[in-house]
Design an enzyme around this catalytic site. Structure first.
Site, short mmCIF file in Angstrom:
data_model
loop_
_atom_site.label_atom_id
_atom_site.label_comp_id
_atom_site.label_asym_id
_atom_site.label_seq_id
_atom_site.Cartn_x
_atom_site.Cartn_y
_atom_site.Cartn_z
N TYR A 104 21.82 19.04 25.86
CA TYR A 104 23.17 19.09 26.46
C TYR A 104 23.74 17.69 26.64
O TYR A 104 24.94 17.46 26.46
CB TYR A 104 23.14 19.83 27.80
N ARG A 107 31.74 33.82 43.99
CA ARG A 107 32.23 33.05 42.85
C ARG A 107 33.77 33.11 42.75
O ARG A 107 34.39 32.15 42.31
CB ARG A 107 31.60 33.66 41.60
N ASP A 157 21.19 24.39 38.90
CA ASP A 157 21.30 24.39 37.45
C ASP A 157 20.56 23.19 36.89
O ASP A 157 20.51 22.14 37.52
CB ASP A 157 22.76 24.36 37.00
N ARG A 198 25.91 36.61 37.83
CA ARG A 198 27.14 37.40 37.68
C ARG A 198 26.98 38.90 37.60
O ARG A 198 27.95 39.64 37.75
CB ARG A 198 27.92 36.89 36.45
N ARG A 210 17.27 34.09 36.07
CA ARG A 210 18.68 34.33 36.39
C ARG A 210 18.87 35.57 37.27
O ARG A 210 19.82 36.33 37.09
CB ARG A 210 19.51 34.48 35.12
O1 CP3 Z 1 18.64 32.88 39.29
C1 CP3 Z 1 18.19 31.90 38.67
O2 CP3 Z 1 17.49 32.00 37.65
C2 CP3 Z 1 18.40 30.52 39.27
C3 CP3 Z 1 19.52 29.78 38.86
C4 CP3 Z 1 19.66 29.16 37.47
C5 CP3 Z 1 20.93 28.95 36.88
N1 CP3 Z 1 20.76 28.23 35.73
C6 CP3 Z 1 22.22 29.39 37.44
C7 CP3 Z 1 23.39 29.54 36.57
C8 CP3 Z 1 18.71 28.61 36.60
C9 CP3 Z 1 17.19 28.60 36.72
C10 CP3 Z 1 19.42 28.02 35.52
C11 CP3 Z 1 18.77 27.29 34.42
C12 CP3 Z 1 19.57 26.87 33.26
N2 CP3 Z 1 20.85 26.40 33.23
C13 CP3 Z 1 19.05 26.78 31.94
C14 CP3 Z 1 17.64 27.09 31.52
C15 CP3 Z 1 17.36 28.54 31.44
C16 CP3 Z 1 18.24 29.32 30.55
O3 CP3 Z 1 18.98 30.18 31.07
O4 CP3 Z 1 18.19 29.10 29.33
C17 CP3 Z 1 20.09 26.33 31.12
C18 CP3 Z 1 20.02 26.10 29.62
C19 CP3 Z 1 21.22 26.08 31.95
C20 CP3 Z 1 22.53 25.50 31.55
C21 CP3 Z 1 23.63 26.45 31.79
N3 CP3 Z 1 24.06 26.85 33.04
C22 CP3 Z 1 24.44 27.09 30.82
C23 CP3 Z 1 24.29 26.95 29.32
C24 CP3 Z 1 25.36 27.87 31.53
C25 CP3 Z 1 26.52 28.63 30.93
C26 CP3 Z 1 26.09 29.90 30.32
C27 CP3 Z 1 26.26 31.01 31.29
O5 CP3 Z 1 25.33 31.80 31.45
O6 CP3 Z 1 27.36 31.09 31.86
C28 CP3 Z 1 25.08 27.74 32.90
C29 CP3 Z 1 25.80 28.38 34.01
C30 CP3 Z 1 25.00 29.10 35.05
N4 CP3 Z 1 23.81 28.66 35.61
C31 CP3 Z 1 25.36 30.32 35.70
C32 CP3 Z 1 24.36 30.60 36.64
C33 CP3 Z 1 24.30 31.74 37.62
C34 CP3 Z 1 26.64 31.09 35.44
C35 CP3 Z 1 27.73 30.36 36.13
C36 CP3 Z 1 28.85 31.25 36.61
O7 CP3 Z 1 28.72 31.87 37.68
O8 CP3 Z 1 29.89 31.25 35.95
#
Ligand code: CP3
Length: 351
Positions: free
Chosen positions: A157, A44, A81, A35, A31
């Site tokens: 999910y 965003r 994602d 944010r 990540r």
């Molecule tokens: O920088 C990176 O690592 C690359 C991008 C990336 C994102 N999600 C962007 C993201 C990666 C590799 C993921 C993987 C992901 N997504 C996983 C596996 C790894 C982990 O973090 O456990 C999972 C379970 C998800 C599903 C997911 N996406 C959830 C549960 C959420 C909401 C929780 C949160 O953190 O807000 C997301 C949203 C998400 N994916 C964001 C980002 C940058 C936040 C979105 C925003 O800007 O509001």
């Protein structure tokens, strides 16, 4: 005069993943785009729909590159994602503010059969375009990492319909109707191979498979729904892409990690923060490169605790094949200066 093509053998991350020596451990952060960065929040604020953001190559490329400009990591990870895949199979997906992902849940074999892989590549074409754009923009010593969710984690999910559950629905389905649930996992194995293969063909040089909820399962179920599907994904990817390293990240399942590495043949294993790095050096590094495992909370705390924990991880793991990373993703309240400090500490460390 044209400059020589970059030699992959010179990329620190690819060297570490193929267990060759490096001057210092390469690093990136799960990540790393997100944010905690004001420049991400600025984009965003204009694009409120997270899925739309992931599917706009120009913006996704910019976001992927943002952390490297500040911190000069050894790798970029595609901004996308894990839930774009179920969406591409036809399952409605929405990210609600403050709530995370919400999907129309799938709860029986008939619903699995309605998932349609036919249009998946067309729907995911913007992701592949992002991969191409990032690959073209990266410096010769940087590696582009593609990724997907592991079938079990993506299924949590798809079945529960949202995160933050105790896995009640998916676990009872898996135990009561393993044949029907297995159809969902099989479909995810197939489509994950196709998705990762397309990312590699677009320019991803390594791939990570995120199994964020691997720790939810008892050992026999872990073997069935996490180990076997990952082994199959690795086997099928290697047929077409024998030299692209695969990183597994079975979060919360360290006790099963040696067995997982042996059974799947992954090149590297990501460890979460609960794993003693000295244990990982003894039990995992002889089998695979290790990646991890600073507690992302320490990136919020900063100062001496962050510096000492980073040093302890480097001292334990930095002599073998190792990629410095976190034990899970960066949290939004992380001060970017702390990411800078750890980046400098890793960059100046020598084995
Ligand atoms: O920088 C990176 O690592 C690359 C991008 C990336 C994102 N999600 C962007 C993201 C990666 C590799 C993921 C993987 C992901 N997504 C996983 C596996 C790894 C982990 O973090 O456990 C999972 C379970 C998800 C599903 C997911 N996406 C959830 C549960 C959420 C909401 C929780 C949160 O953190 O807000 C997301 C949203 C998400 N994916 C964001 C980002 C940058 C936040 C979105 C925003 O800007 O509001």
């Amino acid at each position: 005069m044209t400059s020589p093509l970059p030699d992959p053998a010179d990329k620190p991350l690819l060297r570490a993943l193929s267990r060759q020596p490096t001057a210092r451990p390469p690093f990136w952060f799960m990540r790393q785009a997100g944010r905690y960065l004001p420049e991400y929040r600025a984009i965003r604020a204009k694009v409120r729909d997270f899925v739309a953001l992931c599917l706009t190559p120009e913006l996704a490329t910019e976001i992927t590159l943002q952390p490297l400009r500040r911190f000069d990591m050894d790798a970029a990870i595609l901004f996308a994602d894990i839930l774009l895949l179920p969406k591409a199979l036809g399952q409605p997906l929405e990210f609600r503010e403050g709530e995370g992902p919400v999907l129309a849940p799938i709860r029986d074999a008939a619903a699995v059969d309605r998932l349609d892989p036919g249009p998946m590549h067309e729907r995911l074409a913007p992701v592949y375009e992002t991969v191409r754009c990032v690959a073209a923009a990266l410096g010769p010593d940087k590696t582009l990492i593609g990724f997907a969710g592991a079938p079990w984690t993506v299924a949590t999910y798809m079945v529960e319909g949202h995160g933050g559950t105790d896995f009640a629905t998916i676990k009872s389905w898996a135990w009561r109707d393993p044949g029907g649930f297995g159809r969902l996992i099989d479909r995810l194995v197939e489509t994950t191979v196709a998705y990762l293969g397309a990312q590699i063909e677009a320019g991803a040089e390594a791939v990570q498979v995120f199994d964020t909820w691997a720790g939810a399962l008892p050992a026999d179920q872990f073997r069935r729904w996490c180990v076997a599907p990952l082994a199959e994904i690795v086997r099928r990817l290697r047929v077409r892409h024998p030299n692209v390293p695969v990183i597994g990240f079975p979060r919360g399942a360290a006790a099963m990690a040696p067995e997982l590495v042996d059974a799947t043949g992954i090149d590297a294993i990501g460890i979460d923060w609960s794993v003693d790095p000295r244990w990982a050096a003894r039990r995992l590094q002889p089998r695979a490169a290790v990646q991890g495992n600073l507690d992302p909370r320490l990136l919020v705390v900063g100062g001496t605790p962050m510096r000492e924990a980073t040093e302890a991880i480097l001292a334990a793991l930095g002599h073998g094949p190792f990629v410095f990373n976190l034990g899970h993703g960066i949290v939004p309240e992380t001060p970017p200066e702390h990411v800078q400090a750890v980046s400098e500490q890793v960059r100046s460390w020598r084995p």
